[in-house]
Design a protein around this motif. Structure first.
Motif, PDB file in Angstrom:
ATOM      1  N   GLY A  52      13.286 -13.708   5.284  1.00  0.00           N
ATOM      2  CA  GLY A  52      13.831 -12.716   4.981  1.00  0.00           C
ATOM      3  C   GLY A  52      13.954 -11.714   5.716  1.00  0.00           C
ATOM      4  N   PRO A  53      12.777 -11.154   6.404  1.00  0.00           N
ATOM      5  CA  PRO A  53      12.831 -10.070   7.442  1.00  0.00           C
ATOM      6  C   PRO A  53      13.940 -10.276   8.515  1.00  0.00           C
ATOM      7  CG  PRO A  53      10.644 -10.897   7.494  1.00  0.00           C
ATOM      8  CD  PRO A  53      11.347 -11.481   6.255  1.00  0.00           C
ATOM      9  N   ALA A  54      13.698 -11.576   8.917  1.00  0.00           N
ATOM     10  CA  ALA A  54      14.785 -12.098   9.995  1.00  0.00           C
ATOM     11  C   ALA A  54      16.069 -11.778   9.659  1.00  0.00           C
ATOM     12  CB  ALA A  54      14.361 -13.712  10.672  1.00  0.00           C
ATOM     13  N   LEU A  55      16.573 -12.077   8.241  1.00  0.00           N
ATOM     14  CA  LEU A  55      18.017 -12.105   8.092  1.00  0.00           C
ATOM     15  C   LEU A  55      18.391 -10.565   7.948  1.00  0.00           C
ATOM     16  CD1 LEU A  55      17.992 -14.690   5.233  1.00  0.00           C
ATOM     17  CD2 LEU A  55      19.221 -14.891   7.661  1.00  0.00           C
ATOM     18  N   VAL A  56      17.276  -9.734   7.484  1.00  0.00           N
ATOM     19  CA  VAL A  56      17.662  -8.276   7.385  1.00  0.00           C
ATOM     20  C   VAL A  56      17.888  -7.777   8.807  1.00  0.00           C
ATOM     21  CG1 VAL A  56      16.335  -5.823   6.985  1.00  0.00           C
ATOM     22  CG2 VAL A  56      16.236  -7.995   5.261  1.00  0.00           C
ATOM     23  N   LEU A  57      16.886  -8.174   9.920  1.00  0.00           N
ATOM     24  CA  LEU A  57      17.260  -7.453  11.293  1.00  0.00           C
ATOM     25  C   LEU A  57      18.555  -7.958  11.705  1.00  0.00           C
ATOM     26  CD1 LEU A  57      13.447  -8.138  12.407  1.00  0.00           C
ATOM     27  CD2 LEU A  57      14.829  -5.914  11.873  1.00  0.00           C
ATOM     28  N   ALA A  58      18.806  -9.463  11.620  1.00  0.00           N
ATOM     29  CA  ALA A  58      20.144 -10.009  11.801  1.00  0.00           C
ATOM     30  C   ALA A  58      21.178  -9.191  11.392  1.00  0.00           C
ATOM     31  CB  ALA A  58      20.005 -11.449  11.509  1.00  0.00           C
TER      32      ALA A  58
ATOM     33  N   ILE B 154      13.603  -2.939   4.017  1.00  0.00           N
ATOM     34  CA  ILE B 154      15.094  -3.327   4.300  1.00  0.00           C
ATOM     35  C   ILE B 154      15.775  -2.440   5.406  1.00  0.00           C
ATOM     36  CG2 ILE B 154      15.576  -3.946   1.929  1.00  0.00           C
ATOM     37  CD1 ILE B 154      17.098  -1.388   1.660  1.00  0.00           C
ATOM     38  N   LEU B 155      14.713  -1.504   6.055  1.00  0.00           N
ATOM     39  CA  LEU B 155      14.886  -1.041   7.298  1.00  0.00           C
ATOM     40  C   LEU B 155      14.351  -1.666   8.638  1.00  0.00           C
ATOM     41  CD1 LEU B 155      14.533   2.785   5.991  1.00  0.00           C
ATOM     42  CD2 LEU B 155      16.710   1.549   6.387  1.00  0.00           C
ATOM     43  N   PRO B 156      15.161  -1.313   9.640  1.00  0.00           N
ATOM     44  CA  PRO B 156      14.597  -1.986  10.837  1.00  0.00           C
ATOM     45  C   PRO B 156      13.114  -2.175  11.208  1.00  0.00           C
ATOM     46  CG  PRO B 156      16.714  -1.198  11.338  1.00  0.00           C
ATOM     47  CD  PRO B 156      16.395  -0.343  10.229  1.00  0.00           C
ATOM     48  N   PRO B 157      12.469  -0.965  11.050  1.00  0.00           N
ATOM     49  CA  PRO B 157      10.976  -1.097  11.347  1.00  0.00           C
ATOM     50  C   PRO B 157      10.101  -1.791  10.402  1.00  0.00           C
ATOM     51  CG  PRO B 157      11.866   1.214  11.679  1.00  0.00           C
ATOM     52  CD  PRO B 157      12.712   0.261  11.184  1.00  0.00           C
ATOM     53  N   GLY B 158      10.428  -1.638   9.161  1.00  0.00           N
ATOM     54  CA  GLY B 158       9.618  -2.486   8.275  1.00  0.00           C
ATOM     55  C   GLY B 158      10.035  -3.944   8.263  1.00  0.00           C
TER      56      GLY B 158
ATOM     57  N   TRP C  57       0.720  -1.205   0.213  1.00  0.00           N
ATOM     58  CA  TRP C  57      -0.001  -0.128   0.011  1.00  0.00           C
ATOM     59  C   TRP C  57       0.716   1.264   0.102  1.00  0.00           C
ATOM     60  CZ3 TRP C  57      -4.900  -0.831  -0.864  1.00  0.00           C
ATOM     61  CH2 TRP C  57      -5.881   0.465  -0.923  1.00  0.00           C
ATOM     62  N   LEU C  58       2.206   1.230   0.059  1.00  0.00           N
ATOM     63  CA  LEU C  58       3.197   2.449   0.103  1.00  0.00           C
ATOM     64  C   LEU C  58       3.278   2.714  -1.158  1.00  0.00           C
ATOM     65  CD1 LEU C  58       5.533   0.955   2.983  1.00  0.00           C
ATOM     66  CD2 LEU C  58       3.584   2.682   2.953  1.00  0.00           C
ATOM     67  N   PRO C  59       3.869   4.075  -1.585  1.00  0.00           N
ATOM     68  CA  PRO C  59       4.323   4.328  -2.858  1.00  0.00           C
ATOM     69  C   PRO C  59       5.384   3.638  -3.324  1.00  0.00           C
ATOM     70  CG  PRO C  59       4.256   6.333  -1.186  1.00  0.00           C
ATOM     71  CD  PRO C  59       4.008   5.044  -0.478  1.00  0.00           C
ATOM     72  N   GLY C  60       5.463   3.607  -4.712  1.00  0.00           N
ATOM     73  CA  GLY C  60       6.330   2.689  -5.379  1.00  0.00           C
ATOM     74  C   GLY C  60       7.898   3.044  -5.238  1.00  0.00           C
ATOM     75  N   GLY C  61       8.521   2.092  -4.754  1.00  0.00           N
ATOM     76  CA  GLY C  61      10.050   2.409  -4.489  1.00  0.00           C
ATOM     77  C   GLY C  61      10.315   2.435  -3.292  1.00  0.00           C
ATOM     78  N   TRP C  62       9.597   3.174  -2.462  1.00  0.00           N
ATOM     79  CA  TRP C  62       9.690   3.741  -0.988  1.00  0.00           C
ATOM     80  C   TRP C  62       9.322   2.204  -0.146  1.00  0.00           C
ATOM     81  CZ3 TRP C  62      12.188   7.608   0.455  1.00  0.00           C
ATOM     82  CH2 TRP C  62      12.103   8.804  -0.356  1.00  0.00           C
ATOM     83  N   SER C  63       8.253   1.632  -0.601  1.00  0.00           N
ATOM     84  CA  SER C  63       8.101   0.415   0.145  1.00  0.00           C
ATOM     85  C   SER C  63       9.206  -0.427   0.146  1.00  0.00           C
ATOM     86  CB  SER C  63       6.689  -0.305  -0.439  1.00  0.00           C
ATOM     87  OG  SER C  63       7.172  -0.789  -1.873  1.00  0.00           O
ATOM     88  N   ASP C  64       9.719  -0.639  -0.876  1.00  0.00           N
ATOM     89  CA  ASP C  64      11.144  -1.671  -0.917  1.00  0.00           C
ATOM     90  C   ASP C  64      12.166  -1.057  -0.118  1.00  0.00           C
ATOM     91  OD1 ASP C  64       9.905  -3.180  -2.854  1.00  0.00           O
ATOM     92  OD2 ASP C  64      10.759  -1.597  -4.428  1.00  0.00           O
TER      93      ASP C  64
END
Length: 294
Positions: free
Chosen positions: A259-265, A236-240, A225-232
């Motif tokens: 996927g998100p677990a690896l990003v946070l790690a 990859i940022l911790p809150p998302g 639901w976020l604007p294109g590109g910004w959602s991606d």
């Protein structure tokens, strides 16, 4: 995001007679939907449960059935329902809705889940501030304190949301560990920035997490639901990444959590590395200053 957000390439499925699915594809042509064909209702429901799609429309002579997953994103689900309703009207058929991943009965709109964003962000900022002031220049206590606080806050917040407000329905231990990882990713990153760049580094990091990463997290809406590109970028940022991991553990039995677990790690490891590097640099500066002073 609140002004420019909306449906963006939402992955949905369709099954049924070829002509009916083709007509559905033509009716939804554009950038809002990304339709994938499936053979039958079983394949369609499995795709929803595996988080390949947020929902699917099954067209049969008996009517139109919508398989949805409200917990994947309530706004996307509402838009999908409106689309399926229009399809049923064109077919002069009755619409049946089956929610394969709903929010819990105690919190059917997911208000508690959406509200978890700010506690998670502040849960990373507050310990970083406290530990930086309590243990200036001491790497070990900062690392241990950040880990202890992250675990305590993660398990406490999950307990409130799951047993207090009834907003989560997954396995408590997996959900709590995932939320703890999200808090640790934030706390370690901010501690590392402070250790390496001082107060300006901490201030810039905290501002980016609050003013950029938090609005782009998709906690309340889901990333589509976020604007294109910004959602991606937000994912990859911790809150998302924390929001995606919490959604996976709380409502989809861990499906899509890797996927998100690896990003946070990765963020947690980066923060710890910055913290260790900052400690070493500070130690070298202090060692170099002692002989000069004597």
């Amino acid at each position: 995001p609140a002004v420019n957000g909306g449906p963006r390439e939402i992955p949905v499925g369709a099954a049924g007679p070829g002509q009916a699915v083709t007509a559905l594809e033509k009716a939804t042509a554009g950038t809002q939907w990304e339709i994938t064909r499936y053979q039958d209702a079983r394949a369609l429901t499995e795709a929803v449960e595996d988080r390949e799609i947020v929902g699917g429309v099954l067209v049969t002579p008996a009517g139109v059935t919508l398989y949805q997953a409200t917990a994947a994103g309530p706004q996307a689900t509402a838009a999908l329902t409106a689309m399926a309703t229009a399809v049923a009207e064109r077919q002069h058929a009755e619409l049946t809705v089956e929610d394969l991943a709903p929010f819990p009965e105690d919190d059917p709109r997911g208000a508690g889940f959406s509200a978890a964003a700010l506690p998670m962000v502040f849960g990373g900022i507050i310990p970083a501030i406290a530990l930086a002031r309590l243990f200036p220049g001491r790497t070990g206590p900062r690392l241990a304190g950040g880990l202890l606080f992250s675990l305590t806050a993660g398990f406490a917040v999950t307990a409130v949301l799951q047993f207090g407000t009834g907003s989560l329905s997954g396995d408590y231990w997996a959900t709590a560990l995932g939320l703890s990882l999200g808090i640790a990713a934030l706390a370690f990153t901010l501690l590392g920035l402070e250790a390496l760049f001082g107060l300006p580094g901490f201030g810039i990091g905290a501002a980016l997490m609050m003013l950029l990463a938090n609005p782009l997290s998709g906690f309340a809406t889901g990333p589509h639901w976020l604007p294109g590109g910004w959602s991606d970028l937000g994912q990859i940022l911790p809150p998302g990444a924390s929001g995606s991991l919490l959604r996976a553990n709380a409502f989809f039995d861990g499906t899509g959590a890797t996927g998100p677990a690896l990003v946070l790690a990765g963020w947690a490891v980066l923060g710890a590395a910055l913290l260790l590097t900052g400690g070493r640099l500070r130690g070298r500066r202090e060692d170099g200053a002692e002989p000069a002073a004597s």
